[in-house]
Design an enzyme around this catalytic site. Structure first.
Site, PDB file in Angstrom:
ATOM      1  N   VAL A  87       0.846  -1.195   0.000  1.00  0.00           N
ATOM      2  CA  VAL A  87       0.000   0.000   0.000  1.00  0.00           C
ATOM      3  C   VAL A  87       0.882   1.244   0.000  1.00  0.00           C
ATOM      4  O   VAL A  87       1.654   1.471   0.931  1.00  0.00           O
ATOM      5  CB  VAL A  87      -0.932   0.008   1.219  1.00  0.00           C
ATOM      6  CG1 VAL A  87      -1.769   1.293   1.238  1.00  0.00           C
ATOM      7  CG2 VAL A  87      -1.829  -1.215   1.219  1.00  0.00           C
ATOM      8  N   VAL A  89       0.942   5.618  -1.493  1.00  0.00           N
ATOM      9  CA  VAL A  89       0.433   6.757  -2.254  1.00  0.00           C
ATOM     10  C   VAL A  89       1.622   7.686  -2.493  1.00  0.00           C
ATOM     11  O   VAL A  89       2.314   8.080  -1.545  1.00  0.00           O
ATOM     12  CB  VAL A  89      -0.682   7.511  -1.514  1.00  0.00           C
ATOM     13  CG1 VAL A  89      -1.113   8.740  -2.309  1.00  0.00           C
ATOM     14  CG2 VAL A  89      -1.876   6.594  -1.265  1.00  0.00           C
ATOM     15  N   ARG A  96      -5.863  12.835  -1.175  1.00  0.00           N
ATOM     16  CA  ARG A  96      -6.890  12.937  -2.219  1.00  0.00           C
ATOM     17  C   ARG A  96      -7.855  11.758  -2.183  1.00  0.00           C
ATOM     18  O   ARG A  96      -8.608  11.533  -3.118  1.00  0.00           O
ATOM     19  CB  ARG A  96      -6.231  13.013  -3.596  1.00  0.00           C
ATOM     20  CG  ARG A  96      -5.262  14.180  -3.744  1.00  0.00           C
ATOM     21  CD  ARG A  96      -4.923  14.429  -5.174  1.00  0.00           C
ATOM     22  NE  ARG A  96      -3.697  15.205  -5.327  1.00  0.00           N
ATOM     23  CZ  ARG A  96      -3.187  15.556  -6.496  1.00  0.00           C
ATOM     24  NH1 ARG A  96      -3.773  15.167  -7.620  1.00  0.00           N
ATOM     25  NH2 ARG A  96      -2.066  16.259  -6.558  1.00  0.00           N
ATOM     26  N   GLY A  97      -7.816  10.978  -1.120  1.00  0.00           N
ATOM     27  CA  GLY A  97      -8.747   9.872  -0.971  1.00  0.00           C
ATOM     28  C   GLY A  97      -8.406   8.638  -1.779  1.00  0.00           C
ATOM     29  O   GLY A  97      -9.258   7.755  -1.934  1.00  0.00           O
ATOM     30  N   LEU A  99      -6.216   6.103  -1.153  1.00  0.00           N
ATOM     31  CA  LEU A  99      -6.207   4.881  -0.351  1.00  0.00           C
ATOM     32  C   LEU A  99      -7.627   4.484   0.023  1.00  0.00           C
ATOM     33  O   LEU A  99      -7.975   3.296  -0.011  1.00  0.00           O
ATOM     34  CB  LEU A  99      -5.362   5.083   0.913  1.00  0.00           C
ATOM     35  CG  LEU A  99      -5.383   3.918   1.909  1.00  0.00           C
ATOM     36  CD1 LEU A  99      -4.994   2.606   1.248  1.00  0.00           C
ATOM     37  CD2 LEU A  99      -4.488   4.213   3.098  1.00  0.00           C
ATOM     38  N   TYR A 128      -4.977   2.795   9.601  1.00  0.00           N
ATOM     39  CA  TYR A 128      -5.914   1.735   9.227  1.00  0.00           C
ATOM     40  C   TYR A 128      -7.130   1.584  10.134  1.00  0.00           C
ATOM     41  O   TYR A 128      -8.089   0.917   9.773  1.00  0.00           O
ATOM     42  CB  TYR A 128      -5.160   0.409   9.112  1.00  0.00           C
ATOM     43  CG  TYR A 128      -4.188   0.455   7.952  1.00  0.00           C
ATOM     44  CD1 TYR A 128      -4.628   0.319   6.643  1.00  0.00           C
ATOM     45  CD2 TYR A 128      -2.830   0.694   8.167  1.00  0.00           C
ATOM     46  CE1 TYR A 128      -3.753   0.395   5.578  1.00  0.00           C
ATOM     47  CE2 TYR A 128      -1.946   0.770   7.099  1.00  0.00           C
ATOM     48  CZ  TYR A 128      -2.409   0.629   5.812  1.00  0.00           C
ATOM     49  OH  TYR A 128      -1.532   0.712   4.758  1.00  0.00           O
ATOM     50  N   PHE A 418       4.088  -9.332   5.871  1.00  0.00           N
ATOM     51  CA  PHE A 418       3.622  -9.456   4.480  1.00  0.00           C
ATOM     52  C   PHE A 418       3.108  -8.128   3.983  1.00  0.00           C
ATOM     53  O   PHE A 418       2.981  -7.173   4.746  1.00  0.00           O
ATOM     54  CB  PHE A 418       2.542 -10.536   4.359  1.00  0.00           C
ATOM     55  CG  PHE A 418       1.365 -10.367   5.317  1.00  0.00           C
ATOM     56  CD1 PHE A 418       0.269  -9.606   4.951  1.00  0.00           C
ATOM     57  CD2 PHE A 418       1.382 -10.961   6.570  1.00  0.00           C
ATOM     58  CE1 PHE A 418      -0.813  -9.454   5.816  1.00  0.00           C
ATOM     59  CE2 PHE A 418       0.319 -10.828   7.440  1.00  0.00           C
ATOM     60  CZ  PHE A 418      -0.778 -10.068   7.066  1.00  0.00           C
TER      61      PHE A 418
END
Length: 418
Positions: A87, A89, A96-97, A99, A128, A418
């Site tokens: 993950v 950005v 900017r949304g 994720l 998260y 992971f």
């Protein structure tokens, strides 16, 4: 600045993998480019539909990948999980949304597939929770001061009739999978490892330009059966007085019995010239310090949250695990994403089996799906969460009852990253 709607979020195609990989490297502050052979090796992880990218004017600016996984729950059953990883950005496209859009796509698909939970290892804590993930396991690393440990410097092997042997990578690929299966079936929080995992960890598939092969060692019990295995490295550090100051660093250590773990740790502390042993990430209640005559010789180097869980199906999640006491509890679970919220009645019998179903009537506890995830594997306390204002008691004593049902005698642990 490009508008949010102009950035296209979607599964990548195989032809876009190189651009996606470059964006992944940039996001993790690694060198952007990759040699072709490394890029080709990393294609082994590409599964159509499970790698998402955000594209602005054709350039990948955010990455997200998930893969199939099995997670062991309390009692030894396993549930299908959506393992989230890779993950990023890009710094030019933060806030900017992106994720949020990638996460929503992936979790929706996971629920439709029938996954019970999603899992991830969080690089940053604050991210998260807003997507319904809660820290379900933690991990601890110790550094053992070998001269202080009190072990017999003449130690030359296990006293229980077993033996320690050095092996090579091919032996690890043959012996490791079955050993890990034995471990994970009895370890809540442990996850499955596929063949590719073993090939990557032993260098048969190389994801990095340089691969430094570790030492591999196995413990065989008196009957010859492999009960433990470890991979470790060692540095070459000598003091001014020509004294060895070397550190052995454990990459991973698997023992399916306390005898196997004891033998492996004693071996690592007996290697000539090694004065410190770094344990790698272990369970927070690992037995390592107490395998030493002086447990204080094992100092905690790091302790942190580890695997996070996001529950996608409350009924299946709660029915999959076993319970420490008989009782009944009604939970009001809130979920801003609308994937797993509702009111549920959990009933546990004296034999540990649980039954869960949607419920009417008043709730005993109200909590977010992220807090339920933190409680689910038995590591967190509902009483603690209530004190923090993250769980609300609707009935006096409900948090204490939840602890009696949910908490476990040994803490959950995920041996993998992971």
């Amino acid at each position: 600045m490009t508008s949010r709607t102009a950035v296209d979020v979607r599964p990548i195609t195989e032809s876009e993998f190189a651009d996606w990989q470059r964006a992944l490297n940039v996001g993790f502050l690694r060198e952007p480019g990759l040699d072709q052979d490394i890029l080709d090796a990393r294609r082994a992880q590409f599964t159509p539909g499970r790698s998402l990218g955000a594209f602005d004017a054709g350039r990948c600016v955010a990455t997200f990948r998930s893969f199939a996984q099995e997670l062991t729950v309390v009692g030894g059953a396993t549930v299908p999980a959506d393992a989230v990883t890779n993950v990023t950005v890009t710094a030019t496209h933060r806030r900017r949304g992106l994720l949020t859009r990638m996460m929503a796509q992936d979790l929706t698909a996971a629920k439709e597939r029938g996954d019970v939970v999603a899992t991830l290892i969080a690089a940053e804590y604050p991210i998260y929770g807003r997507y319904g993930f809660g820290p379900a396991t933690s991990a601890t690393e110790w550094t053992v001061d070998v001269p202080r440990a009190g072990l017999d410097p003449r130690w030359a092997g296990p006293e229980d009739g077993g033996r320690i042997d050095l092996v090579d990578a091919e032996d690890v690929r043959k012996l490791g999978p079955e050993l890990h299966e034995r471990l994970r079936r009895g370890q809540p929080g442990a996850v499955s490892r596929d063949e590719l995992w073993w090939r990557i960890t032993t260098g048969a598939v190389r994801f990095h330009p340089t691969f430094h092969e570790p030492y591999y060692v196995v413990y065989r019990a008196a009957d010859g059966r492999v009960e433990g295995m470890a991979a470790y490295t060692a540095d070459d550090n000598w003091g001014d007085a020509k004294q060895p100051l070397n550190t052995a660093r454990v990459k991973w250590l698997t023992g399916v019995t306390p005898a196997a773990e004891r033998a492996l740790w004693h071996f690592l502390c007996s290697i000539d010239w090694v004065v410190k042993v770094r344990s790698g990430w272990r369970a927070p209640d690992d037995l390592l310090p107490h395998f030493l005559p002086d447990p204080r010789a094992a100092a905690v180097t790091t302790h942190a949250d580890w695997m996070w869980v996001r529950i996608l199906d409350v009924v299946r999640a709660l029915e999959a695990r076993t319970y420490g006491a008989a009782g009944e509890l009604v939970l009001e679970v809130t979920d801003r994403a609308g994937l797993a919220g509702g009111r549920f009645r959990l009933g546990a019998s004296a034999d540990g089996a649980g039954v869960c179903a949607p419920a009417a009537g008043s709730a005993d506890l109200t909590l977010d799906v992220a807090e339920l995830a933190a409680l689910w594997l038995g590591d967190e306390s509902a009483v603690r969460l209530a004190a923090l204002g993250r769980v609300r008691e609707e009935r006096a004593g409900a948090a204490r009852q939840a602890d009696a049902l949910l908490r476990t005698s040994r803490r959950p642990w995920c041996p993998d990253v992971f």
